[in-house]
Design an enzyme around this catalytic site. Structure first.
Site, PDB file in Angstrom:
ATOM      1  N   LYS A   1     -58.777  20.230 -17.292  1.00 30.00           N
ATOM      2  CA  LYS A   1     -57.792  21.215 -17.752  1.00 30.00           C
ATOM      3  C   LYS A   1     -58.282  21.905 -19.027  1.00 30.00           C
ATOM      4  O   LYS A   1     -58.254  23.134 -19.115  1.00 30.00           O
ATOM      5  CB  LYS A   1     -56.464  20.481 -17.982  1.00 30.00           C
ATOM      6  CG  LYS A   1     -55.329  21.329 -18.467  1.00 30.00           C
ATOM      7  CD  LYS A   1     -53.987  20.666 -18.157  1.00 30.00           C
ATOM      8  CE  LYS A   1     -53.509  19.721 -19.243  1.00 30.00           C
ATOM      9  NZ  LYS A   1     -52.979  20.398 -20.428  1.00 30.00           N
TER      10      LYS A   1
ATOM     11  N   ARG B   1     -60.621  27.190 -21.264  1.00 34.68           N
ATOM     12  CA  ARG B   1     -61.672  27.857 -22.037  1.00 34.68           C
ATOM     13  C   ARG B   1     -62.547  28.720 -21.136  1.00 34.68           C
ATOM     14  O   ARG B   1     -62.929  29.839 -21.499  1.00 34.68           O
ATOM     15  CB  ARG B   1     -62.514  26.804 -22.778  1.00 34.68           C
ATOM     16  CG  ARG B   1     -61.737  26.162 -23.947  1.00 34.68           C
ATOM     17  CD  ARG B   1     -62.297  24.806 -24.315  1.00 34.68           C
ATOM     18  NE  ARG B   1     -61.726  24.248 -25.509  1.00 34.68           N
ATOM     19  CZ  ARG B   1     -60.558  23.579 -25.570  1.00 34.68           C
ATOM     20  NH1 ARG B   1     -59.832  23.409 -24.485  1.00 34.68           N
ATOM     21  NH2 ARG B   1     -60.140  23.084 -26.719  1.00 34.68           N
TER      22      ARG B   1
ATOM     23  N   GLY C   1     -49.524  24.098 -24.423  1.00 30.81           N
ATOM     24  CA  GLY C   1     -49.891  24.225 -25.837  1.00 30.81           C
ATOM     25  C   GLY C   1     -51.284  24.817 -25.999  1.00 30.81           C
ATOM     26  O   GLY C   1     -51.539  25.628 -26.898  1.00 30.81           O
TER      27      GLY C   1
ATOM     28  N   ARG D   1     -42.645  22.928 -30.212  1.00 29.89           N
ATOM     29  CA  ARG D   1     -43.884  22.334 -30.760  1.00 29.89           C
ATOM     30  C   ARG D   1     -44.416  23.144 -31.937  1.00 29.89           C
ATOM     31  O   ARG D   1     -44.285  24.360 -31.969  1.00 29.89           O
ATOM     32  CB  ARG D   1     -44.927  22.193 -29.638  1.00 29.89           C
ATOM     33  CG  ARG D   1     -44.447  21.211 -28.575  1.00 29.89           C
ATOM     34  CD  ARG D   1     -45.421  21.050 -27.457  1.00 29.89           C
ATOM     35  NE  ARG D   1     -46.645  20.422 -27.907  1.00 29.89           N
ATOM     36  CZ  ARG D   1     -47.741  20.301 -27.144  1.00 29.89           C
ATOM     37  NH1 ARG D   1     -47.732  20.776 -25.911  1.00 29.89           N
ATOM     38  NH2 ARG D   1     -48.808  19.717 -27.612  1.00 29.89           N
TER      39      ARG D   1
ATOM     40  N   SER E   1     -57.747  18.432 -34.508  1.00 28.02           N
ATOM     41  CA  SER E   1     -57.110  19.119 -33.389  1.00 28.02           C
ATOM     42  C   SER E   1     -58.083  20.129 -32.807  1.00 28.02           C
ATOM     43  O   SER E   1     -58.488  21.086 -33.468  1.00 28.02           O
ATOM     44  CB  SER E   1     -55.838  19.839 -33.836  1.00 28.02           C
ATOM     45  OG  SER E   1     -55.460  20.775 -32.834  1.00 28.02           O
TER      46      SER E   1
ATOM     47  N   GLN F   1     -57.398  22.150 -30.473  1.00 31.89           N
ATOM     48  CA  GLN F   1     -56.728  23.437 -30.237  1.00 31.89           C
ATOM     49  C   GLN F   1     -56.826  24.310 -31.485  1.00 31.89           C
ATOM     50  O   GLN F   1     -57.101  25.510 -31.390  1.00 31.89           O
ATOM     51  CB  GLN F   1     -55.262  23.201 -29.852  1.00 31.89           C
ATOM     52  CG  GLN F   1     -55.132  22.533 -28.487  1.00 31.89           C
ATOM     53  CD  GLN F   1     -53.694  22.180 -28.133  1.00 31.89           C
ATOM     54  OE1 GLN F   1     -52.796  22.247 -28.969  1.00 31.89           O
ATOM     55  NE2 GLN F   1     -53.477  21.776 -26.902  1.00 31.89           N
TER      56      GLN F   1
ATOM     57  N   ASP G   1     -54.769  11.838 -25.216  1.00 26.98           N
ATOM     58  CA  ASP G   1     -53.908  12.125 -24.057  1.00 26.98           C
ATOM     59  C   ASP G   1     -53.704  10.894 -23.174  1.00 26.98           C
ATOM     60  O   ASP G   1     -52.834  10.888 -22.310  1.00 26.98           O
ATOM     61  CB  ASP G   1     -54.495  13.276 -23.227  1.00 26.98           C
ATOM     62  CG  ASP G   1     -54.417  14.602 -23.990  1.00 26.98           C
ATOM     63  OD1 ASP G   1     -53.586  14.717 -24.910  1.00 26.98           O
ATOM     64  OD2 ASP G   1     -55.200  15.522 -23.667  1.00 26.98           O
TER      65      ASP G   1
ATOM     66  N   LYS H   1     -46.463  16.006 -28.926  1.00 21.87           N
ATOM     67  CA  LYS H   1     -47.024  16.501 -27.651  1.00 21.87           C
ATOM     68  C   LYS H   1     -45.877  17.070 -26.800  1.00 21.87           C
ATOM     69  O   LYS H   1     -44.833  17.411 -27.334  1.00 21.87           O
ATOM     70  CB  LYS H   1     -47.766  15.361 -26.938  1.00 21.87           C
ATOM     71  CG  LYS H   1     -48.986  14.854 -27.716  1.00 21.87           C
ATOM     72  CD  LYS H   1     -50.083  15.891 -27.764  1.00 21.87           C
ATOM     73  CE  LYS H   1     -51.281  15.404 -28.559  1.00 21.87           C
ATOM     74  NZ  LYS H   1     -52.267  16.477 -28.765  1.00 21.87           N
TER      75      LYS H   1
ATOM     76  N   ARG I   1     -47.758  13.489 -18.527  1.00 23.68           N
ATOM     77  CA  ARG I   1     -48.512  12.244 -18.751  1.00 23.68           C
ATOM     78  C   ARG I   1     -47.592  11.032 -18.852  1.00 23.68           C
ATOM     79  O   ARG I   1     -47.988   9.911 -18.516  1.00 23.68           O
ATOM     80  CB  ARG I   1     -49.407  12.379 -19.974  1.00 23.68           C
ATOM     81  CG  ARG I   1     -50.448  13.496 -19.800  1.00 23.68           C
ATOM     82  CD  ARG I   1     -51.663  13.312 -20.655  1.00 23.68           C
ATOM     83  NE  ARG I   1     -52.346  14.592 -20.850  1.00 23.68           N
ATOM     84  CZ  ARG I   1     -53.200  15.137 -19.985  1.00 23.68           C
ATOM     85  NH1 ARG I   1     -53.508  14.513 -18.858  1.00 23.68           N
ATOM     86  NH2 ARG I   1     -53.759  16.310 -20.255  1.00 23.68           N
TER      87      ARG I   1
HETATM   88  C1  S3P Z   1     -56.545  19.931 -26.097  1.00 25.02           C
HETATM   89  C2  S3P Z   1     -56.544  19.282 -27.308  1.00 25.02           C
HETATM   90  C3  S3P Z   1     -55.648  18.158 -27.634  1.00 25.02           C
HETATM   91  C4  S3P Z   1     -55.067  17.546 -26.367  1.00 25.02           C
HETATM   92  C5  S3P Z   1     -54.546  18.575 -25.414  1.00 25.02           C
HETATM   93  C6  S3P Z   1     -55.661  19.519 -24.990  1.00 25.02           C
HETATM   94  C7  S3P Z   1     -57.472  21.051 -25.893  1.00 25.02           C
HETATM   95  O1  S3P Z   1     -54.594  18.626 -28.445  1.00 25.02           O
HETATM   96  O2  S3P Z   1     -54.033  16.632 -26.702  1.00 25.02           O
HETATM   97  O3  S3P Z   1     -54.008  17.961 -24.263  1.00 25.02           O
HETATM   98  O4  S3P Z   1     -57.674  21.469 -24.737  1.00 25.02           O
HETATM   99  O5  S3P Z   1     -58.028  21.536 -26.889  1.00 25.02           O
HETATM  100  P1  S3P Z   1     -54.760  18.787 -30.047  1.00 25.02           P
HETATM  101  O6  S3P Z   1     -55.678  19.905 -30.323  1.00 25.02           O
HETATM  102  O7  S3P Z   1     -53.360  19.058 -30.519  1.00 25.02           O
HETATM  103  O8  S3P Z   1     -55.283  17.470 -30.528  1.00 25.02           O
END
Ligand code: S3P
Length: 426
Positions: A22, A27, A94, A122, A167, A169, A315, A342, A388
């Protein structure tokens, strides 16, 4: 919403693949859309979240076509995207919302992003602060903390940020904004988080370097078109790995799974617990390590985990709670405060639901403590509409006595729509 009823499994055997990763799929779609030419993405994730990203990219003018399992994206370089004529809905995802904030901060148009009720709760200030601090213009509800978000694209000069928490993200959003900046771009992370963005940018020819925990972009910031094979999602494979370990007489081979070391914290932890695991056929595919994970039923002992391991299995932690109920001794998980923000508060959710099944488990501020082994018994469990949590509780139900109900279990489609079919086939 659909409930599922599950009872004890006796033996799982065989081999399977799992859908494409995923994180990597999000990306791949975004990067291909701003690449120079036609990119092909193979094994793109079937997760609803990843369809959401495709829909948002199409609304931004990206030319994305599907042929069978492959996705063809016709990019026209960094300036491909155009102003959408409506709000972009990021659903439950997210990653879609946060990465898009970075991608859209430096465009020459404005965008509005929203999401479902969970996503609108969130924290988005973790994205807004670094981007606005570097000259972007982004507004959100409740003093710029929550979506819907309004982004007025602006030209950016330097993009420099030190992340307070690990993080991927946030790191990725800052790097995406950096592609459009004409000054220095540098991101520092406290602890290494998943590095798919860095790997994929390098694979597309972007000048990107890492020195310790500092990642910087050089002069070449345009992306070449690419053919990309998405590896199987280790975060989906995790639930099958757990079944292989916990269901007596099981033996499973999970083929072509991504084993990027920033994602394999669960395997590291399981090895410490005495699990019988092996990786075969390890090889690089599109700049990501891939292999077959072979697992069989084994007796487990408790572990204590925290620190730098946590981002590598963040996760998987609801599932770790389930596995720990079957391990001998006290398992302690700490430094996982991020779990509370989350898709649900995953500490409260998994602890509350596993207690209903007879587990000896308690919450701490930043994790949980489990005493095992304890036999689990059937219960009616809430999924909290969190994919999850639903899958972790399904694993618990499959090793429990009696018939359990997992309410609103169709949320598994957010990351792993084939979950029940694959488990059933095994
Ligand atoms: C993700 C980063 C993680 C992860 C999320 C996917 C990503 O979150 O928990 O399921 O694809 O960059 P965080 O960046 O908040 O740690």
């Amino acid at each position: 919403m659909a409930d599922v009823r599950l009872s004890k499994l006796h033996r799982l055997n065989g081999e399977t693949t799992v859908p494409g990763d995923k994180s990597i799929s999000h990306r791949a779609a975004m990067f291909a859309a701003i690449g120079d030419g036609v990119s092909t993405i193979k094994n793109y994730s079937s997760a609803i979240d990843c369809q959401t990203t495709l829909d948002c990219m199409r609304s931004l003018g990206a030319d994305i076509r599907r042929s069978g399992q492959d996705i063809h994206v016709h990019g026209r370089g960094l300036r491909t995207l155009s102003e959408p004529d409506d709000v972009l809905n990021c659903g439950n995802s997210g990653t879609t919302m946060r990465l898009l904030c970075g991608l859209l901060a430096g465009q020459h148009f404005s965008t509005v992003l929203t999401g479902d009720a969970s996503l609108r709760r969130r924290p988005m200030d973790r994205i807004i602060k670094p981007l606005v601090g570097n000259g972007a213009e982004i507004y959100g509800r409740q003093s710029n903390r929550l979506a819907p978000l309004f982004i007025r694209g602006k030209s950016l000069t330097d993009v420099i940020y030190e992340l307070p928490v690990a993080s991927s993200q946030v790191k990725s959003a800052v790097l995406l904004a950096g592609l459009y900046a004409d000054g220095n771009v540098q991101v520092t992370e406290p602890v290494a988080s998943r590095d798919h963005t860095e790997r994929m940018l390098a694979y597309c020819g972007v000048d990107i370097h890492r020195s310790g925990n500092v990642i910087s972009l050089g002069k070449i910031r345009q992306l070449a078109a690419h053919d990309f094979q998405v590896p199987g999602d280790i975060s989906s494979a995790a639930f099958l790995i757990a079944l292989g370990l916990l269901v007596p007489g099981s033996h499973l081979r999970l083929k072509d799974v991504g084993i990027n070391p920033t994602r394999t914290g669960l395997l590291t932890m399981l090895e410490k617990m005495g699990a019988d695991l092996r990786i075969d056929n390890e090889r690089p595919v599109s700049n990501e390590p891939v292999g077959d994970i072979v697992v069989q039923n084994a007796k487990l002992r408790a572990v204590e985990i925290g620190g730098t391991l946590i981002p590598k299995l963040i996760d998987e932690l609801p599932l770790v709670a389930v596995i720990a109920t079957q391990a001998e001794g006290r398992t302690i998980v700490k430094d996982a405060l991020e779990l509370r923000i989350k898709e649900s508060d995953r500490i409260a959710a998994i602890v509350g639901e596993l207690k209903k099944m007879g587990a000896s488990i308690e919450e701490s501020d930043d994790g949980f403590i489990v005493d095992g082994p304890t036999p689990l018994h059937a219960a009616v469990c809430k999924s909290y509409d969190d994919h999850r949590i639903a899958m972790a509780l399904s694993v618990a139900a499959w090793i429990a006595d009696g018939e359990s109900t997992i309410q609103d279990a169709d949320c598994v489609g957010i990351s792993f729509p084939e979950f029940y079919d694959i488990a059933h086939n095994l």
